[in-house]
Write a protein that holds these residues in place. Structure first.
Motif, PDB file in Angstrom:
ATOM      1  N   ALA A  66       0.916  -1.316   0.072  1.00  0.00           N
ATOM      2  CA  ALA A  66      -0.014   0.108   0.082  1.00  0.00           C
ATOM      3  C   ALA A  66       0.841   0.662  -0.305  1.00  0.00           C
ATOM      4  N   ASP A  67       2.359   1.501   0.562  1.00  0.00           N
ATOM      5  CA  ASP A  67       2.554   2.413   1.061  1.00  0.00           C
ATOM      6  C   ASP A  67       3.268   2.461  -0.100  1.00  0.00           C
ATOM      7  N   PHE A  68       3.806   1.766  -1.160  1.00  0.00           N
ATOM      8  CA  PHE A  68       4.648   1.464  -2.400  1.00  0.00           C
ATOM      9  C   PHE A  68       3.403   2.414  -3.862  1.00  0.00           C
ATOM     10  N   LEU A  69       2.443   1.860  -3.473  1.00  0.00           N
ATOM     11  CA  LEU A  69       1.536   2.505  -3.794  1.00  0.00           C
ATOM     12  C   LEU A  69       0.998   3.878  -4.101  1.00  0.00           C
ATOM     13  N   SER A  70       1.467   4.243  -3.012  1.00  0.00           N
ATOM     14  CA  SER A  70       0.692   5.373  -2.475  1.00  0.00           C
ATOM     15  C   SER A  70       1.735   6.596  -3.110  1.00  0.00           C
ATOM     16  N   GLU A  71       2.855   5.753  -3.182  1.00  0.00           N
ATOM     17  CA  GLU A  71       4.736   6.348  -3.542  1.00  0.00           C
ATOM     18  C   GLU A  71       4.189   6.459  -4.890  1.00  0.00           C
ATOM     19  N   LEU A  72       3.373   5.422  -5.909  1.00  0.00           N
ATOM     20  CA  LEU A  72       3.417   5.505  -7.485  1.00  0.00           C
ATOM     21  C   LEU A  72       2.583   6.770  -7.739  1.00  0.00           C
ATOM     22  N   ALA A  73       1.475   6.689  -7.062  1.00  0.00           N
ATOM     23  CA  ALA A  73       0.749   7.843  -7.302  1.00  0.00           C
ATOM     24  C   ALA A  73       1.204   9.091  -7.701  1.00  0.00           C
ATOM     25  N   TYR A  74       2.426   8.955  -7.423  1.00  0.00           N
ATOM     26  CA  TYR A  74       3.114  10.819  -7.746  1.00  0.00           C
ATOM     27  C   TYR A  74       4.037  10.929  -8.918  1.00  0.00           C
ATOM     28  N   ALA A  75       3.898   9.443  -9.437  1.00  0.00           N
ATOM     29  CA  ALA A  75       5.426   9.645 -10.200  1.00  0.00           C
ATOM     30  C   ALA A  75       4.206   9.847 -11.232  1.00  0.00           C
ATOM     31  N   SER A  76       5.574  10.735 -12.148  1.00  0.00           N
ATOM     32  CA  SER A  76       4.929  10.767 -13.860  1.00  0.00           C
ATOM     33  C   SER A  76       5.077   9.681 -15.143  1.00  0.00           C
ATOM     34  N   SER A  77       6.131   8.318 -14.077  1.00  0.00           N
ATOM     35  CA  SER A  77       5.833   7.100 -14.621  1.00  0.00           C
ATOM     36  C   SER A  77       6.638   6.091 -14.357  1.00  0.00           C
ATOM     37  N   LEU A  78       6.308   4.846 -14.527  1.00  0.00           N
ATOM     38  CA  LEU A  78       7.614   4.144 -14.150  1.00  0.00           C
ATOM     39  C   LEU A  78       9.142   4.197 -14.345  1.00  0.00           C
ATOM     40  N   SER A  79       9.302   3.663 -13.412  1.00  0.00           N
ATOM     41  CA  SER A  79      11.291   3.916 -13.003  1.00  0.00           C
ATOM     42  C   SER A  79      11.588   2.462 -13.471  1.00  0.00           C
ATOM     43  N   LEU A  80      12.568   1.581 -14.069  1.00  0.00           N
ATOM     44  CA  LEU A  80      13.328   1.253 -13.906  1.00  0.00           C
ATOM     45  C   LEU A  80      12.940   0.076 -12.421  1.00  0.00           C
ATOM     46  N   GLU A  81      13.614   0.867 -11.878  1.00  0.00           N
ATOM     47  CA  GLU A  81      13.399   0.564 -10.420  1.00  0.00           C
ATOM     48  C   GLU A  81      12.227   0.239 -10.276  1.00  0.00           C
ATOM     49  N   ASP A  82      11.300   0.866  -9.823  1.00  0.00           N
ATOM     50  CA  ASP A  82       9.324   1.101  -9.798  1.00  0.00           C
ATOM     51  C   ASP A  82       9.219  -0.235 -10.477  1.00  0.00           C
ATOM     52  N   ARG A  83       9.540  -1.028 -11.292  1.00  0.00           N
ATOM     53  CA  ARG A  83       8.845  -2.136 -12.102  1.00  0.00           C
ATOM     54  C   ARG A  83       9.353  -3.117 -11.374  1.00  0.00           C
ATOM     55  N   LEU A  84      10.789  -3.096 -10.728  1.00  0.00           N
ATOM     56  CA  LEU A  84      11.451  -4.115 -10.136  1.00  0.00           C
ATOM     57  C   LEU A  84      10.794  -4.504  -9.124  1.00  0.00           C
ATOM     58  N   VAL A  85      10.239  -3.135  -8.749  1.00  0.00           N
ATOM     59  CA  VAL A  85       9.849  -3.454  -7.326  1.00  0.00           C
ATOM     60  C   VAL A  85       8.288  -3.182  -7.213  1.00  0.00           C
TER      61      VAL A  85
END
Length: 167
Positions: free
Chosen positions: A101-120
């Motif tokens: 849930a914390d990770f998804l909340s953080e992703l809500a602020y991202a303009s796009s997914l980085s490689l690290e985001d995709r790995l996590v």
């Protein structure tokens, strides 16, 4: 007035002192360096804009571990056909559910997914036994990491081990 402001700020910098009201005048005098320093120190503003702010004046990055950090989960149980506990949930482990849930909340602020985001994200999908979705999330990462692993150069970013593991 602006010359006095600049002199005061420069003197305070030499003394390594920060004064919020004085740095606030950077907005009035259109001093981008002072405004940038003001925003970097202002925790309440950084919380307001979120963990993924990227601009000329302020960059917040959650990958430093301040907001989200990679963790291990011991004794993970995946609920498949039978309910574990009072109700069926996609993620039975409370710590994993909170981290996701914390990770998804953080992703809500991202303009796009980085490689690290995709790995996590791939890792979270696999922990939930969502293999097809994990493959989709990992596909762009694979296109970058596979040629580097084949060439003997490490993949980019702080999650090199996870990238190699998912290959």
């Amino acid at each position: 007035e602006k010359a006095a402001f600049e002199a005061i700020v420069n003197e305070l910098r030499l003394q390594m002192r920060f004064c919020t009201p004085i740095w606030g005048y950077g907005f009035k005098h259109h001093d981008l360096r002072v405004v940038k320093e003001f925003l970097e120190i202002n925790d309440s503003f950084q919380k307001l804009v979120g963990p993924r702010m990227e601009s000329e004046l302020l960059s917040t990055d959650a990958l430093d571990g301040s907001i989200y950090s990679h963790c291990d989960f011991d004794g993970l149980v995946l609920s498949r056909a039978h309910t574990v506990g009072a109700r069926r949930q996609n993620i039975e482990d409370a710590d994993l559910r909170k981290a996701y849930a914390d990770f998804l909340s953080e992703l809500a602020y991202a303009s796009s997914l980085s490689l690290e985001d995709r790995l996590v994200l791939t890792n979270f999908m696999l922990l939930q036994d969502r293999v097809d979705e994990a493959r989709v999330a990992f596909e762009p990462v694979k296109d970058v990491v596979l040629p580097r692993l084949s060439a003997g150069t490490p993949p980019p970013g702080p999650l090199q081990l996870q990238a190699a593991y998912h290959m």
